[in-house]
Scaffold this active site. Sequence first.
Site, PDB file in Angstrom:
ATOM      1  N   ASP A  82       0.849  -1.365  -0.027  1.00 35.79           N
ATOM      2  CA  ASP A  82       0.006   0.038   0.052  1.00 35.79           C
ATOM      3  C   ASP A  82       0.841   1.388   0.112  1.00 35.79           C
ATOM      4  O   ASP A  82       2.141   1.078   0.144  1.00 35.79           O
ATOM      5  CB  ASP A  82      -0.949   0.011   1.110  1.00 35.79           C
ATOM      6  CG  ASP A  82      -2.265   0.852   1.083  1.00 35.79           C
ATOM      7  OD1 ASP A  82      -2.670   1.052  -0.063  1.00 35.79           O
ATOM      8  OD2 ASP A  82      -3.050   0.932   2.070  1.00 35.79           O
ATOM      9  N   HIS A  83      -0.005   2.327  -0.184  1.00 41.79           N
ATOM     10  CA  HIS A  83       1.194   3.680  -0.317  1.00 41.79           C
ATOM     11  C   HIS A  83       2.386   3.729   0.294  1.00 41.79           C
ATOM     12  O   HIS A  83       2.978   3.744   1.110  1.00 41.79           O
ATOM     13  CB  HIS A  83       0.199   4.798   0.907  1.00 41.79           C
ATOM     14  CG  HIS A  83      -0.930   4.995   0.380  1.00 41.79           C
ATOM     15  ND1 HIS A  83      -1.534   5.727  -0.318  1.00 41.79           N
ATOM     16  CD2 HIS A  83      -2.261   4.333   0.894  1.00 41.79           C
ATOM     17  CE1 HIS A  83      -2.715   5.725  -0.482  1.00 41.79           C
ATOM     18  NE2 HIS A  83      -3.452   5.055   0.261  1.00 41.79           N
ATOM     19  N   HIS A 179      -8.555   8.638   4.441  1.00 39.59           N
ATOM     20  CA  HIS A 179      -8.053   7.651   5.225  1.00 39.59           C
ATOM     21  C   HIS A 179      -8.397   8.005   6.839  1.00 39.59           C
ATOM     22  O   HIS A 179      -8.543   9.054   7.241  1.00 39.59           O
ATOM     23  CB  HIS A 179      -6.481   7.590   5.123  1.00 39.59           C
ATOM     24  CG  HIS A 179      -6.129   7.161   3.999  1.00 39.59           C
ATOM     25  ND1 HIS A 179      -5.194   7.877   3.255  1.00 39.59           N
ATOM     26  CD2 HIS A 179      -6.468   6.092   3.055  1.00 39.59           C
ATOM     27  CE1 HIS A 179      -4.954   7.237   2.180  1.00 39.59           C
ATOM     28  NE2 HIS A 179      -5.598   6.084   1.944  1.00 39.59           N
ATOM     29  N   GLY A 180      -8.751   6.707   7.538  1.00 37.30           N
ATOM     30  CA  GLY A 180      -8.936   6.902   8.978  1.00 37.30           C
ATOM     31  C   GLY A 180     -10.580   7.142   9.212  1.00 37.30           C
ATOM     32  O   GLY A 180     -11.325   6.693   8.349  1.00 37.30           O
ATOM     33  N   GLY A 208      -9.939   4.730   1.614  1.00 37.57           N
ATOM     34  CA  GLY A 208     -10.757   5.378   2.774  1.00 37.57           C
ATOM     35  C   GLY A 208     -12.026   4.848   2.897  1.00 37.57           C
ATOM     36  O   GLY A 208     -13.094   5.503   3.214  1.00 37.57           O
ATOM     37  N   ASN A 229     -10.028  -0.700  -0.874  1.00 39.37           N
ATOM     38  CA  ASN A 229      -9.083  -0.813   0.680  1.00 39.37           C
ATOM     39  C   ASN A 229      -9.862  -0.880   1.907  1.00 39.37           C
ATOM     40  O   ASN A 229     -10.643   0.238   2.062  1.00 39.37           O
ATOM     41  CB  ASN A 229      -7.770   0.213   0.417  1.00 39.37           C
ATOM     42  CG  ASN A 229      -7.074  -0.019  -0.905  1.00 39.37           C
ATOM     43  OD1 ASN A 229      -7.255  -1.013  -1.513  1.00 39.37           O
ATOM     44  ND2 ASN A 229      -6.128   0.778  -0.920  1.00 39.37           N
ATOM     45  N   THR A 232      -8.774   0.872   8.168  1.00 39.53           N
ATOM     46  CA  THR A 232      -9.146   1.302   9.621  1.00 39.53           C
ATOM     47  C   THR A 232     -10.316   0.246  10.395  1.00 39.53           C
ATOM     48  O   THR A 232     -10.087   0.054  11.661  1.00 39.53           O
ATOM     49  CB  THR A 232      -9.740   2.511   9.606  1.00 39.53           C
ATOM     50  OG1 THR A 232      -8.791   3.618   8.958  1.00 39.53           O
ATOM     51  CG2 THR A 232     -10.343   3.317  10.931  1.00 39.53           C
TER      52      THR A 232
END
Length: 285
Positions: A82-83, A179-180, A208, A229, A232
């Site tokens: 990932d990233h 994200h989060g 996200g 994806n 979290t």
Amino acid sequence: MPVANTLELVRAAQAGGYAIPAVNIVDELSMRAVVEAAEEARSAIILQTSVKTVKASGAEPLSFLASHLADRSSVPVALHLDHCPDRAVITTAIEGGWSSVLFDASDRPLDAARAETAEVCAEAHAAGVTVESEIENIVGVEDGVGSDELTHSYSVPTLLEVAQETGTDLLAPQLGTAHGLYKADPVLRFDRVREIRALSDIPVVLHGGTGLSPADFGEFIAAGVGKINISTALKLAYMKACKAHLEEAERVGKWEPVKMFDQVKLALVTEIGAHIALFGSGGKI
Ligand SMILES: [Zn+2]
């Protein structure tokens, strides 16, 4: 079976009108739980590692374990980085048995992002590795990577021109998600997915996803998203299961790690099973 090809899984998902869950794992326990959930639901699955997880666990043990689980699995299992803005870690993953990498060039100006993405694609494709590309930043900080501010945004035609010129396999555009955990309701850009899919057959990736409603996921998949994806949601399920177990252990005065692992695994299998159901990827294998 050997570790699966990410692009093939995502293309099959798009053709079938569903999305492949790509789940950020944090350790061996979560890897085993995610594969177990996929086998129970008869879904292909992508195990994702953040750069932080690669650095914490080591590329070799992660790759070995993913390959071990994929070999014994009755459903296709891919391994994705990932990233990753760090070219050295990208090379480690390409040489270390990953199926795919997300080269995150969203911190670079457009010309540098374009040039480096082309280099990563050439390096990855020579090894049969799929490349996901991100040149617009998706807001939110995930495992130490990213920013809370929108720094780079482009038009859809520019995104597609760069993707085509560089040889990008999977595109991660800004879709209004973050994200989060969400602090306010996001403005979701289903229209951008539709615009991309009208102009190109490049598969689109949604980041996200935690906190979106089943209807939101359904609309993104109907618009053409092929990989979603999940990070979290797994972290929350993992830590809440630990907390519940530890509170009970303290209450009864019994401290047994293996029992906690079993409880965490069960919580993760349930959580990932629910996402597989939402994304429509179950029963396709
Ligand atoms: Zn992401």
